[in-house]
Every structure is written in structure tokens, then in C-alpha cells.
Design a protein around this motif. Structure first.
Motif, PDB file in Angstrom:
ATOM      1  N   SER A   1     -11.298   5.581  12.012  1.00 43.80           N
ATOM      2  CA  SER A   1     -10.309   6.129  12.943  1.00 43.80           C
ATOM      3  C   SER A   1      -9.414   5.305  13.679  1.00 43.80           C
ATOM      4  N   THR A   2      -9.943   4.234  13.544  1.00 38.35           N
ATOM      5  CA  THR A   2      -9.181   3.226  14.410  1.00 38.35           C
ATOM      6  C   THR A   2      -8.096   2.614  13.722  1.00 38.35           C
ATOM      7  N   PRO A   3      -6.866   2.617  14.382  1.00 41.56           N
ATOM      8  CA  PRO A   3      -5.529   2.173  13.613  1.00 41.56           C
ATOM      9  C   PRO A   3      -5.755   1.059  13.190  1.00 41.56           C
ATOM     10  N   GLY A   4      -5.282   0.944  11.846  1.00 37.74           N
ATOM     11  CA  GLY A   4      -5.159  -0.501  11.259  1.00 37.74           C
ATOM     12  C   GLY A   4      -6.241  -0.959  10.490  1.00 37.74           C
ATOM     13  N   THR A   5      -7.471   0.012  10.017  1.00 39.10           N
ATOM     14  CA  THR A   5      -8.583  -0.225   9.448  1.00 39.10           C
ATOM     15  C   THR A   5      -8.683   0.680   8.167  1.00 39.10           C
ATOM     16  N   VAL A   6      -7.665   1.344   7.938  1.00 37.31           N
ATOM     17  CA  VAL A   6      -7.542   2.243   6.792  1.00 37.31           C
ATOM     18  C   VAL A   6      -7.346   1.265   5.394  1.00 37.31           C
ATOM     19  N   SER A   7      -8.146   1.297   4.422  1.00 43.01           N
ATOM     20  CA  SER A   7      -7.946   0.807   3.531  1.00 43.01           C
ATOM     21  C   SER A   7      -7.237   1.462   1.982  1.00 43.01           C
ATOM     22  N   ILE A   8      -6.108   0.994   1.628  1.00 42.12           N
ATOM     23  CA  ILE A   8      -5.328   1.980   0.690  1.00 42.12           C
ATOM     24  C   ILE A   8      -5.264   0.999  -0.551  1.00 42.12           C
ATOM     25  N   ASP A   9      -5.289   1.734  -1.489  1.00 42.22           N
ATOM     26  CA  ASP A   9      -5.030   1.241  -3.090  1.00 42.22           C
ATOM     27  C   ASP A   9      -4.069   2.000  -3.500  1.00 42.22           C
ATOM     28  N   VAL A  10      -3.046   1.142  -4.123  1.00 44.38           N
ATOM     29  CA  VAL A  10      -1.787   1.760  -4.814  1.00 44.38           C
ATOM     30  C   VAL A  10      -1.672   1.445  -6.224  1.00 44.38           C
ATOM     31  N   THR A  11      -1.615   2.427  -7.265  1.00 43.30           N
ATOM     32  CA  THR A  11      -1.223   2.147  -8.375  1.00 43.30           C
ATOM     33  C   THR A  11      -0.243   2.671  -8.929  1.00 43.30           C
ATOM     34  N   PRO A  12       0.575   1.940  -9.734  1.00 43.00           N
ATOM     35  CA  PRO A  12       0.441   0.513 -10.061  1.00 43.00           C
ATOM     36  C   PRO A  12       0.594  -0.431  -9.052  1.00 43.00           C
ATOM     37  N   LYS A  13       0.112  -1.666  -9.307  1.00 41.61           N
ATOM     38  CA  LYS A  13      -0.080  -2.563  -8.336  1.00 41.61           C
ATOM     39  C   LYS A  13       1.481  -3.117  -7.989  1.00 41.61           C
ATOM     40  N   ASP A  14       1.336  -3.807  -6.825  1.00 42.61           N
ATOM     41  CA  ASP A  14       2.979  -4.385  -6.360  1.00 42.61           C
ATOM     42  C   ASP A  14       3.291  -5.589  -7.219  1.00 42.61           C
ATOM     43  N   LYS A  15       4.564  -5.123  -7.432  1.00 46.49           N
ATOM     44  CA  LYS A  15       5.521  -6.224  -8.207  1.00 46.49           C
ATOM     45  C   LYS A  15       4.928  -5.917  -9.878  1.00 46.49           C
ATOM     46  N   ALA A  16       4.362  -4.818 -10.307  1.00 40.70           N
ATOM     47  CA  ALA A  16       3.963  -4.821 -11.718  1.00 40.70           C
ATOM     48  C   ALA A  16       5.262  -4.264 -12.293  1.00 40.70           C
ATOM     49  N   THR A  17       5.483  -4.957 -13.700  1.00 44.17           N
ATOM     50  CA  THR A  17       6.454  -4.629 -14.510  1.00 44.17           C
ATOM     51  C   THR A  17       6.041  -4.007 -15.838  1.00 44.17           C
ATOM     52  N   LYS A  18       6.873  -3.466 -16.660  1.00 45.14           N
ATOM     53  CA  LYS A  18       6.592  -2.709 -17.940  1.00 45.14           C
ATOM     54  C   LYS A  18       5.641  -1.741 -17.681  1.00 45.14           C
ATOM     55  N   VAL A  19       5.654  -1.045 -16.769  1.00 43.73           N
ATOM     56  CA  VAL A  19       4.754   0.128 -16.226  1.00 43.73           C
ATOM     57  C   VAL A  19       5.263   1.375 -17.143  1.00 43.73           C
ATOM     58  N   SER A  20       4.332   1.923 -17.867  1.00 48.25           N
ATOM     59  CA  SER A  20       4.685   3.306 -18.622  1.00 48.25           C
ATOM     60  C   SER A  20       4.781   4.374 -17.638  1.00 48.25           C
TER      61      SER A  20
ATOM     62  N   LYS B   1      -4.730   5.914  -3.029  1.00 46.37           N
ATOM     63  CA  LYS B   1      -5.989   6.250  -2.482  1.00 46.37           C
ATOM     64  C   LYS B   1      -6.347   5.462  -1.158  1.00 46.37           C
ATOM     65  N   ALA B   2      -6.975   6.271  -0.331  1.00 45.89           N
ATOM     66  CA  ALA B   2      -7.587   5.818   0.896  1.00 45.89           C
ATOM     67  C   ALA B   2      -8.997   5.719   0.682  1.00 45.89           C
ATOM     68  N   ARG B   3      -9.665   4.527   0.717  1.00 49.23           N
ATOM     69  CA  ARG B   3     -10.835   4.057   0.732  1.00 49.23           C
ATOM     70  C   ARG B   3     -11.732   4.370   1.913  1.00 49.23           C
ATOM     71  N   SER B   4     -11.049   4.569   2.957  1.00 51.78           N
ATOM     72  CA  SER B   4     -11.578   4.935   4.382  1.00 51.78           C
ATOM     73  C   SER B   4     -10.457   5.494   5.202  1.00 51.78           C
ATOM     74  N   GLY B   5     -10.829   6.496   5.664  1.00 50.91           N
ATOM     75  CA  GLY B   5      -9.673   7.475   6.600  1.00 50.91           C
ATOM     76  C   GLY B   5      -9.028   8.150   5.577  1.00 50.91           C
ATOM     77  N   ARG B   6      -7.935   8.470   6.289  1.00 47.56           N
ATOM     78  CA  ARG B   6      -7.161   9.799   5.431  1.00 47.56           C
ATOM     79  C   ARG B   6      -5.674   8.959   5.326  1.00 47.56           C
ATOM     80  N   LEU B   7      -4.801   9.614   4.137  1.00 51.22           N
ATOM     81  CA  LEU B   7      -3.664   9.168   4.129  1.00 51.22           C
ATOM     82  C   LEU B   7      -2.645  10.049   4.922  1.00 51.22           C
ATOM     83  N   GLY B   8      -1.609   9.394   5.374  1.00 53.92           N
ATOM     84  CA  GLY B   8      -0.381  10.248   6.257  1.00 53.92           C
ATOM     85  C   GLY B   8       0.596  10.424   5.274  1.00 53.92           C
ATOM     86  N   ALA B   9       1.710   9.559   5.466  1.00 55.60           N
ATOM     87  CA  ALA B   9       2.837   9.862   4.648  1.00 55.60           C
ATOM     88  C   ALA B   9       2.889   8.953   3.475  1.00 55.60           C
TER      89      ALA B   9
END
Length: 410
Positions: free
Chosen positions: A58-77, A85-93
Motif C-alpha cells: 500500500s506504499t506509493p511507488g511499490t506496486v509492480s505492474i506488468d504490461v503486455t505487449p512489452k514496451d517498444k514491441a513491434t509487429k504485434v498481432s 497486471k499488478a503483481r502487488s497492490g491494485r491498478l488505478g487508471a
């Protein structure tokens, strides 16, 4: 006087002694609060460095977030969509926008730990993903670009949306380009029905796939085909470009049996024989194919020309006729139709070029009964020719096991 003064002096001395003792106790047995207060008065440079609280979800700055596709990915279907996905904590916007600022709709999970886009993305488009945590962490941003396909595939579907069909009509999906990843295509073609019916897809070619039940559709069945091919990689740079539904209804059961030995056609409606019709069939060299066929299309009036069968105009076999109440059952030219010129042969001889001919009265009646997909089963025709799989819809001539073997998912 002197005695009284001496007593006062003694009293003063005793009080002083008591005060001295109390003062000494306070100096040597200070309370913790007093000690902290004393310490807080030390120079700032002498105070110990603060370590801060132990980080938590719950401490600001400690939430781990995974985004798919990865940053700068190309030729994405585009079909892959966006997942956060948030691996700890909850997502906001969570916002996903294209270069024009148009947002991609998405859905946040009930527990607030994941977000997924709800529709396929566009081709050849750069997207920006902006994510923040509910606990107030700094916004995380990434970008990716979708693929530019070599070919976008569209489909043609049988039956038509809203059509009422016969119990023998399969679902056919035709593609405007070859499909090399058949499994990917098949996984994104869903058939649902009420009542539920066991069925399977079979590939007819790399541009055509058909779906049929194990047995004929039950009369009255409601069926929906869900085409979810937009953005799906179909192999070799070919991508699907459609997202749609086609719904149809199965009408009453009309199954006709044409007996080449008795030269009779018996029409069964909902399992009961309602009319037996004298017919003529294909003569020697032009025998009507044996096997299960279905109605393909109907014409109140059809010009039939022998040239379409390869018969030269100077041949005695050549014909050109205006034919009434024509019901097609093969693409190669077999019809059930009115044939007033062969009335004497109906029920007694085979004189046609493969068609099932009957009186105009019977032909008009049968025409009125027929829907695309009604079943016509030809038996006892004196030939080894049988109905081909793709000469119309010859699907019912395969066993269920053989039919299922043509699926890419078996």
C-alpha cells in the motif's frame, strides 16, 4: 530572641536539604519522556538519520505492474490485445490510445489487479499504454506497434444472417486468400445452438471450411456462428479482418428419397411420408449420382443449356429448354424439376441427363416445400458415381469419424 532565631535557621537548613535530595533524584532517574525531550534539543547535526517505514503493497511507488505487449514491441498481432497486471497492490487508471488519441475500451477485474482490452486492435497502428496504481504510484507508460499484414482476409458465409434453412445445410466459411494456419482460423470460428448439438468443422480446401452436426440439425434449432478473426494470424503474413455473427434458424425437416430402381421420390416432412412422386432420372452415360445431396438454390424458371455440360450444339444430345420449378442439388447440373416432355417415362424409364424430372404439378408442389439445405437422398441409381464432397454439399456422405478427421484441431 537568639533561641528563636536559631530554631528558624535549623528549619531553613532542613528544607534546603530536602530540596537538594529531590533535585538529585530528578537528575539521576529521569522519565523516558523527559529523556526524549532532552535528546530533541541536541543540535540537528547530532540527530540519528531516519530510516522510514518498511515498504508494503500500500506504499506509493511499490506496486509492480506488468504490461503486455512489452514496451517498444513491434509487429504485434491485433488479436492479442492489451493486458495489464499488478503483481502487488491494485491498478488505478489504465488508458490505451492510438496515435490519434482514440481510446481502446477495456475491463478492470473485480479485485482491481488486472485490466484487459475488450476488442481487437487496429493494424499498422502505434499505441500508448498509461498505467497508474490505486495506491498513488507514479504513472507507467509504454508503447507498441501492431503488424502491417501482407493480406487481410475476409469471409463469405452460408447460410445468410436471418435465413431459415433445411436440416441438412452445413455452415460454410469461404476465405478470399489461402489459410495456412488452419488451427488458428478454426479456433476463432465458434458455433452455438439451441438446443445444443454436437458438431465439427472440416477443411474442404485452404480457402473453405464447413461445419456440420453429427446428424441432421433438429427442426427448429437456432444457430449462431461467431466469426472472431480480426487480427488473427492465419500464416505467411495473412491476417483475418472480420468480427461478426451470423444467426439462422432450421425449419421443419424435409427429407426426400429418390429410388432409382422404383423411379419414385418419397417426400418425408418431419419424419412422415407425405407424397410419393413418379420420376425419371439420368439415362445410361448420364446416370444420376447416388448419395446424399441438399437443396442448393431454386428457380421458378431456369434456362437449361446442354452446352454447360459440354454437349456440342450439333450433337443429338444437345438441348436448350425453359424449365419450370427447378431445384438444384449439385453444382454440376443435377436438378429436381418439372419435365412435361417426359411425362410418359416418369415412373417407368430413365431418360434425362442426370436430373430428376416430374410433372409440373408435382414439381410446383415440391418447389413450395423446399428450403436451401433440405435433404435429397438418391439410392439405387445404376451407376458407380456417387455424390462428391464439394459438388454442392456432399458432407453427409462421410461418416462422422471421417468428417471429424478433417478438423485442424483433432
Amino acid at each position: 530572641m537568639t533561641g528563636r532565631l536559631s530554631r528558624r535557621g535549623l528549619t531553613a537548613l532542613a528544607l534546603a536539604a530536602v530540596l537538594l535530595v529531590v533535585s538529585a533524584c530528578q537528575d539521576t532517574e529521569a522519565e523516558p519522556g523527559a529523556a526524549a525531550s532532552s535528546q530533541s534539543q541536541q543540535p540537528e547535526s547530532q540527530q540519528p538519520e531516519s530510516q522510514g517505514p518498511t515498504p508494503t503493497a500500500s506504499t506509493p511507488g511499490t506496486v509492480s505492474i506488468d504490461v503486455t505487449p512489452k514496451d517498444k514491441a513491434t509487429k504485434v498481432s491485433p488479436a492479442e490485445g492489451v493486458q495489464v497486471k499488478a503483481r502487488s497492490g491494485r491498478l488505478g487508471a489504465v488508458t490505451v490510445t492510438d496515435a490519434a488519441g482514440q481510446r481502446v475500451s477495456g475491463r478492470l477485474s473485480a479485485d482491481g489487479t488486472s485490466w484487459i482490452s475488450e476488442a481487437p486492435l487496429k493494424f499498422a497502428t502505434r499505441y500508448t499504454v498509461a498505467v497508474s496504481a490505486a495506491e498513488g504510484a507514479a504513472e507507467q507508460r509504454s508503447t507498441f506497434t501492431t503488424v502491417t499484414p501482407k493480406k487481410r482476409v475476409h469471409t463469405a458465409v452460408v447460410p445468410l444472417n436471418g435465413e431459415t434453412v433445411g436440416v441438412g445445410l452445413p455452415i460454410q466459411v469461404s476465405f478470399n486468400a489461402p489459410v495456412t494456419d488452419r488451427a488458428a482460423a478454426e479456433r476463432n470460428l465458434k458455433v452455438v445452438s439451441t438446443p445444443a448439438v454436437a458438431g465439427s468443422w472440416r477443411w474442404i480446401s485452404d480457402r473453405k471450411i464447413r461445419y456440420r452436426p453429427q446428424v441432421y440439425w433438429p427442426a427448429g434449432t437456432k444457430v449462431t456462428l461467431k466469426v472472431g478473426l480480426r487480427g488473427v494470424n492465419l500464416g505467411r503474413g495473412v491476417y483475418g479482418d472480420e468480427q461478426r455473427e451470423v444467426s439462422f434458424t432450421v425449419g421443419r425437416s424435409v427429407v426426400s428419397v429418390v429410388d432409382g430402381k422404383r423411379l419414385r421420390m418419397t417426400v418425408f416432412v418431419n419424419g412422415k411420408p407425405v407424397r410419393t412422386i413418379p420420376v425419371t432420372m439420368g439415362k445410361k452415360g448420364w446416370e444420376t449420382r447416388n448419395g446424399v445431396k441438399v437443396v442448393l438454390e431454386k428457380f421458378p424458371l431456369k434456362v437449361m443449356d446442354g452446352a454447360t455440360l459440354g454437349i456440342p450444339k450439333n450433337s443429338p444430345e444437345y438441348y436448350r429448354l425453359d424449365v419450370r420449378w427447378a431445384v438444384r442439388m449439385t453444382w454440376s447440373g443435377e436438378f429436381v424439376h418439372g419435365a412435361p416432355w417426359s411425362t410418359a417415362s416418369q415412373g417407368t424409364a430413365r431418360v434425362s441427363h442426370g436430373c430428376v424430372g416430374m410433372s409440373l404439378e408435382n414439381a410446383q408442389w415440391y418447389f413450395g416445400q423446399s428450403l436451401r439445405g433440405d435433404v435429397i437422398k438418391v439410392v439405387n441409381s445404376p451407376t458407380t458415381r456417387t455424390m462428391e464432397l464439394d459438388n454442392g454439399f456432399g458432407d453427409w456422405n462421410l461418416s462422422w469419424q471421417a468428417w471429424r478427421a478433417g478438423s485442424a484441431l483433432r
